[in-house]
Scaffold this motif. Structure first.
Motif, PDB file in Angstrom:
ATOM      1  N   ALA A 163       1.741  -5.220  -2.146  1.00  0.00           N
ATOM      2  CA  ALA A 163       0.735  -4.659  -3.053  1.00  0.00           C
ATOM      3  C   ALA A 163      -0.664  -4.825  -2.476  1.00  0.00           C
ATOM      4  CB  ALA A 163       0.822  -5.338  -4.420  1.00  0.00           C
ATOM      5  N   LEU A 210      -9.625  14.328   1.828  1.00  0.00           N
ATOM      6  CA  LEU A 210      -9.274  14.445   0.418  1.00  0.00           C
ATOM      7  C   LEU A 210      -9.472  15.870  -0.103  1.00  0.00           C
ATOM      8  CD1 LEU A 210     -10.640  10.988  -0.669  1.00  0.00           C
ATOM      9  CD2 LEU A 210      -8.275  11.662  -0.266  1.00  0.00           C
ATOM     10  N   TRP A 266      -5.491  18.471  -0.867  1.00  0.00           N
ATOM     11  CA  TRP A 266      -5.168  19.407  -1.956  1.00  0.00           C
ATOM     12  C   TRP A 266      -4.521  20.668  -1.392  1.00  0.00           C
ATOM     13  CZ3 TRP A 266      -5.362  18.680  -7.139  1.00  0.00           C
ATOM     14  CH2 TRP A 266      -6.059  17.558  -7.599  1.00  0.00           C
ATOM     15  N   MET A 273      -2.066   5.703  -3.020  1.00  0.00           N
ATOM     16  CA  MET A 273      -3.237   4.917  -2.607  1.00  0.00           C
ATOM     17  C   MET A 273      -4.422   5.118  -3.537  1.00  0.00           C
ATOM     18  SD  MET A 273      -3.223   4.955   1.511  1.00  0.00           S
ATOM     19  CE  MET A 273      -2.485   6.528   1.854  1.00  0.00           C
ATOM     20  N   SER A 274      -4.318   6.050  -4.497  1.00  0.00           N
ATOM     21  CA  SER A 274      -5.428   6.304  -5.410  1.00  0.00           C
ATOM     22  C   SER A 274      -5.363   5.365  -6.606  1.00  0.00           C
ATOM     23  CB  SER A 274      -5.363   7.752  -5.900  1.00  0.00           C
ATOM     24  OG  SER A 274      -6.068   7.890  -7.118  1.00  0.00           O
ATOM     25  N   PRO A 275      -6.371   4.503  -6.793  1.00  0.00           N
ATOM     26  CA  PRO A 275      -6.343   3.605  -7.953  1.00  0.00           C
ATOM     27  C   PRO A 275      -6.291   4.373  -9.276  1.00  0.00           C
ATOM     28  CG  PRO A 275      -8.354   3.266  -6.638  1.00  0.00           C
ATOM     29  CD  PRO A 275      -7.532   4.281  -5.926  1.00  0.00           C
ATOM     30  N   ALA A 276      -6.957   5.525  -9.333  1.00  0.00           N
ATOM     31  CA  ALA A 276      -6.937   6.295 -10.587  1.00  0.00           C
ATOM     32  C   ALA A 276      -5.539   6.848 -10.848  1.00  0.00           C
ATOM     33  CB  ALA A 276      -7.949   7.428 -10.524  1.00  0.00           C
ATOM     34  N   LEU A 277      -4.865   7.324  -9.789  1.00  0.00           N
ATOM     35  CA  LEU A 277      -3.509   7.861  -9.989  1.00  0.00           C
ATOM     36  C   LEU A 277      -2.504   6.739 -10.227  1.00  0.00           C
ATOM     37  CD1 LEU A 277      -3.314  10.884  -7.526  1.00  0.00           C
ATOM     38  CD2 LEU A 277      -3.806  10.857  -9.969  1.00  0.00           C
ATOM     39  N   ASN A 278      -2.782   5.529  -9.749  1.00  0.00           N
ATOM     40  CA  ASN A 278      -1.907   4.387 -10.053  1.00  0.00           C
ATOM     41  C   ASN A 278      -1.827   4.172 -11.563  1.00  0.00           C
ATOM     42  OD1 ASN A 278      -2.822   2.216  -7.244  1.00  0.00           O
ATOM     43  ND2 ASN A 278      -1.423   3.923  -7.378  1.00  0.00           N
ATOM     44  N   ALA A 279      -2.968   4.445 -12.240  1.00  0.00           N
ATOM     45  CA  ALA A 279      -2.979   4.278 -13.698  1.00  0.00           C
ATOM     46  C   ALA A 279      -2.122   5.354 -14.365  1.00  0.00           C
ATOM     47  CB  ALA A 279      -4.413   4.335 -14.218  1.00  0.00           C
ATOM     48  N   VAL A 280      -2.131   6.575 -13.809  1.00  0.00           N
ATOM     49  CA  VAL A 280      -1.391   7.680 -14.427  1.00  0.00           C
ATOM     50  C   VAL A 280       0.092   7.634 -14.047  1.00  0.00           C
ATOM     51  CG1 VAL A 280      -1.346  10.175 -14.780  1.00  0.00           C
ATOM     52  CG2 VAL A 280      -3.501   9.062 -14.212  1.00  0.00           C
ATOM     53  N   PHE A 281       0.371   7.333 -12.769  1.00  0.00           N
ATOM     54  CA  PHE A 281       1.765   7.319 -12.284  1.00  0.00           C
ATOM     55  C   PHE A 281       2.105   5.947 -11.690  1.00  0.00           C
ATOM     56  CE2 PHE A 281       0.031  11.650 -11.127  1.00  0.00           C
ATOM     57  CZ  PHE A 281       0.614  12.342 -12.180  1.00  0.00           C
ATOM     58  N   LEU A 313       3.932   3.204  -7.401  1.00  0.00           N
ATOM     59  CA  LEU A 313       3.781   1.897  -6.753  1.00  0.00           C
ATOM     60  C   LEU A 313       5.134   1.221  -6.599  1.00  0.00           C
ATOM     61  CD1 LEU A 313       0.591   0.654  -8.595  1.00  0.00           C
ATOM     62  CD2 LEU A 313       0.780   1.060  -6.147  1.00  0.00           C
ATOM     63  N   ARG A 319       0.656  -0.662  -3.026  1.00  0.00           N
ATOM     64  CA  ARG A 319      -0.321   0.226  -2.393  1.00  0.00           C
ATOM     65  C   ARG A 319      -0.382   0.044  -0.880  1.00  0.00           C
ATOM     66  NH1 ARG A 319      -6.232   0.527  -1.102  1.00  0.00           N
ATOM     67  NH2 ARG A 319      -6.820   2.666  -1.510  1.00  0.00           N
ATOM     68  N   GLN A 320      -0.331  -1.200  -0.398  1.00  0.00           N
ATOM     69  CA  GLN A 320      -0.444  -1.368   1.052  1.00  0.00           C
ATOM     70  C   GLN A 320       0.826  -0.914   1.766  1.00  0.00           C
ATOM     71  OE1 GLN A 320      -3.131  -1.941   2.900  1.00  0.00           O
ATOM     72  NE2 GLN A 320      -4.378  -1.967   1.047  1.00  0.00           N
TER      73      GLN A 320
END
Lengths: 251, 288
Positions: B65, B135, B139, B221-229, B233, B239-240
Motif C-alpha cells: 500500500a 493524464l 483519457w 494510483m488516483s487517491p480520488a478514484l480510490n475513494a470511488v473504487f 486497491l 497503490r504502490q
C-alpha cells in the motif's frame, strides 16, 4: 450499398484527418498543445465531482502505518514570527478565518483541540510517486467553516501558511466539495503525538482525496474566496503558480 | 469459416476462405480497428515518454500500500557516489552508466536522472508538464479502449478474429506455428486471411490483459478514484503495487510493440501498413 460505402469513407476520412491533424497540432502549435493538455485536469475534475462527490478515501489500520513517514517540502519555516510561536508552544497563536464569512474568527490551538475531533489512518500520496500511511487527528474543516458561516458568493477555501520558498509564502486552495468532505481535517496530531514541525506544526490540512502538495502545512490563516484569481499568481497554489502543477491534482 | 461481416466491401472479399489466393486483395481491418490502432500509436508514444518522465521524479518501485524512500524498493534506478548509473532489481545491480541513472544530454551535460532525455516527454526534467501529457492522453487511451472493446463485442471481432479456436490451441499446432515463425515463414494465400494462433494469442493478451491492466493500475494510483473504487486497491494489492504493475505492464507493451514492428517489417511493411490505413490487404503469394 453505395451510400453505405460513401458513409464509411466519410467516417474514415474524418477519423484519419482528426488523428493526423491532432498529432501535427500537438507537435507544432504551442497554443493548441496548451489547450489539449488542460483536458485531462478538466475531465478528471468533472468526472470525480460527478461520480464520487462524497466518496470516502480508504482508511487503514494501525498495522498498516508506515514505519517511517518521510517529510518533504519545507520542514522548518524560516519566519521570525513562526519561530517565536514555536518557542512559546503556540500558546498565543490563533488560526484566523476570514474572507467571505459571516463572522471572521480566530481559534487558539486549545480551542481547536476542544472541538469535536476526528482521527483517521490514511495514505499520503506525493505527486512524485511515493506513498506513506499516517494517523491524523484534527478538527473537520466543515466545523470551522460552519462556525464562521459562508457568504453566498463563497466558492474556494484558501490556506495561507507560515513557510515560504524564496520569500514567497506557501498557499493552497480547495473547492467547497473537498472543504466540507467529512475526512477533510485541520490536523494537529500525527500518529498520536502533537504534529511534528517537519509535518506542519501547529496545523496541517488533510484533504484525503488529493495529492501531497495540496496538504498545506503550517496553516496560519484560512480565507474564503469567490475566485482564485486574486491570490498568489492566480492558479490556486504555490506549486500551481511556480511550476504548473494542476490545481485539482488531476488524477 | 471466418466469414467477414463487412459486407459493404463484398466486392473485394472472396466468397470464402478456400477460394482466396495469393496476390488477391481482401478486406482485412475494420474502420474501428484502424482508427483505434493509429490513435493508440500516437497515445502510446506520448504515454510511454511522459510516463518515463514521471518515473524520473521518484525512480523507485515498491510492493504494497505504501512505499517511500525509507522503505524497501524492489527496483531502483540511480547514480552512485562514484557517479556511475545503476539499475537495481532485488539484490542484483547492473551498471547502466550512459543509459540509465547517469547519462549525457544533447548539450553534452552529464545528468543524474533515471531515464535519459531522448526517452522522455518533455526532454528536460518537468514533472508538471509530463503529468499534463500523461493524464490527458490517459483519457484518449482509456476511452479508445472502451469504444473498441464495445464495438468489437458488438461486431463479434473479438470472437471471430481474435479468440483462438480449440483446434488452434493444440500444442502440436502452436508448436508448428512457432517453428514456422522462427524460420520467418509466414502464412501465404488463404491462410494469411486470418490471424495465426501466435498473433491471436499476443493480440488477446494485449487486448484483455496489458491494455486494460494499464488503465486499471493507472486509475488505482488516483487517491480520488480510490475513494470511488476501493476494490481496485484490493485487486492490485495497494497503490504502490499498482504503480509497480503499471510499470511492468508498460514494459510488456513496449516488448509487444517491438515484436509487432519487427513482424510488420518482415511480413512486408508496405502491404501491412496500407492494410491498417485502407483496410485492404494483399494476400501474400503461395510461391515467391
Amino acid at each position: 450499398m453505395a451510400r453505405l460505402i460513401a458513409r464509411r469513407a466519410v467516417l474514415a476520412g474524418l477519423g484519419f484527418s482528426a488523428i493526423a491533424g491532432g498529432t501535427a497540432g500537438l507537435a507544432f502549435s504551442p497554443d493548441f498543445r496548451e489547450m489539449v493538455l488542460g483536458t485531462g485536469e478538466r475531465l478528471a475534475y468533472g468526472t470525480h465531482r460527478l461520480i464520487g462527490r462524497n466518496a470516502l478515501a480508504p482508511e487503514f489500520t494501525e498495522a498498516d502505518l508506515s514505519p517511517d513517514f518521510r517529510t518533504n517540502g519545507n520542514t522548518m519555516p524560516r519566519s521570525e514570527v513562526y519561530r517565536r510561536h514555536l518557542e512559546s508552544g503556540f500558546s498565543d497563536w490563533a488560526l484566523r478565518v476570514d474572507g467571505l464569512v459571516n463572522t471572521p474568527m480566530a481559534f487558539t490551538l486549545d480551542a481547536l483541540k476542544a472541538m469535536p475531533a476526528r482521527t483517521q489512518i490514511t495514505r499520503h500520496d506525493c505527486v512524485e510517486g511515493w506513498s506513506a500511511i499516517g494517523k491524523w487527528t484534527g478538527v473537520p474543516l466543515a466545523q470551522i467553516l460552519t462556525r464562521a458561516g459562508l457568504l453566498p458568493a463563497a466558492r474556494f477555501v484558501v490556506f495561507h501558511c507560515a513557510d515560504d520558498f524564496g520569500g514567497m509564502a506557501y498557499y493552497e486552495s480547495i473547492d467547497l466539495v473537498d472543504a466540507f468532505h467529512p475526512q477533510t481535517l485541520l490536523a494537529y496530531a500525527m500518529n498520536d503525538r502533537p504534529l511534528p514541525v517537519g509535518h506542519g506544526m501547529p496545523l496541517r490540512l488533510r484533504v484525503e482525496r488529493q495529492l501531497g502538495y495540496k496538504q498545506a502545512k503550517y496553516i496560519m490563516r484560512i480565507e474564503v474566496t469567490s475566485t482564485l484569481a486574486r491570490t498568489g499568481l492566480g492558479k490556486g497554489g504555490y506549486w500551481e503558480d511556480q511550476i504548473g502543477y494542476d490545481w485539482y491534482a488531476g488524477i | 469459416m471466418h466469414a467477414d461481416s463487412s459486407s459493404s466491401i463484398a466486392t473485394t472479399r472472396p466468397a470464402c476462405d478456400a477460394k482466396a489466393t495469393g496476390g488477391q486483395v481482401v478486406f482485412r481491418h475494420r474502420l474501428s480497428t484502424r482508427l483505434w490502432h493509429w490513435t493508440n500509436a500516437v497515445a502510446c508514444v506520448i504515454l510511454l515518454m511522459s510516463g518515463l518522465m514521471i518515473f524520473n521524479a521518484h525512480p523507485r518501485l515498491y510492493w504494497g500500500a505504501y512505499g517511500a524512500n525509507p522503505d524497501h524498493a524492489w527496483l531502483q534506478i540511480g547514480a552512485t557516489e562514484a557517479n556511475t548509473g545503476y539499475l537495481r532489481i532485488g539484490s542484483l545491480t547492473f551498471d547502466t552508466t550512459g543509459v540509465l541513472g547517469r547519462w549525457t544530454d544533447s548539450n553534452g551535460q552529464l545528468r543524474n536522472r533515471a531515464f535519459p532525455s531522448w526517452a522522455t516527454l518533455p526532454k528536460s526534467y518537468n514533472l508538471a508538464q509530463a503529468r499534463r501529457w500523461h493524464l490527458t492522453f490517459a483519457w484518449v487511451f482509456a476511452l479508445g479502449l472502451a469504444a473498441y472493446l464495445l464495438r468489437s463485442l458488438f461486431n463479434r471481432h473479438l470472437r471471430r478474429d481474435i479468440l483462438p479456436m480449440a483446434e488452434e490451441m493444440r500444442p502440436a499446432h502452436i508448436w508448428h506455428d512457432i517453428r514456422q515463425h522462427a524460420r520467418l515463414k509466414f502464412p501465404k494465400g488463404a491462410a494469411a486471411r486470418r490471424y495465426n494462433v501466435l498473433q491471436k494469442l499476443s493480440y488477446l493478451s494485449v487486448l484483455i490483459v496489458l491494455i486494460p491492466g494499464m488503465v486499471l493500475t493507472g486509475m488505482t494510483m488516483s487517491p480520488a478514484l480510490n475513494a470511488v473504487f476501493p476494490w481496485l486497491l484490493d485487486l492490485f494489492g495497494g497503490r504502490q503495487s499498482a504503480r509497480s504493475l503499471h510499470f511492468l505492464f508498460a514494459g510488456g507493451l513496449v516488448l509487444f510493440v517491438l515484436v509487432h514492428l519487427l513482424m510488420v517489417v518482415l511480413a512486408g511493411p508496405v502491404n501491412e501498413i496500407r492494410s491498417m490505413i485502407t483496410g485492404r490487404y494483399r494476400l501474400p503469394k503461395e510461391k515467391d
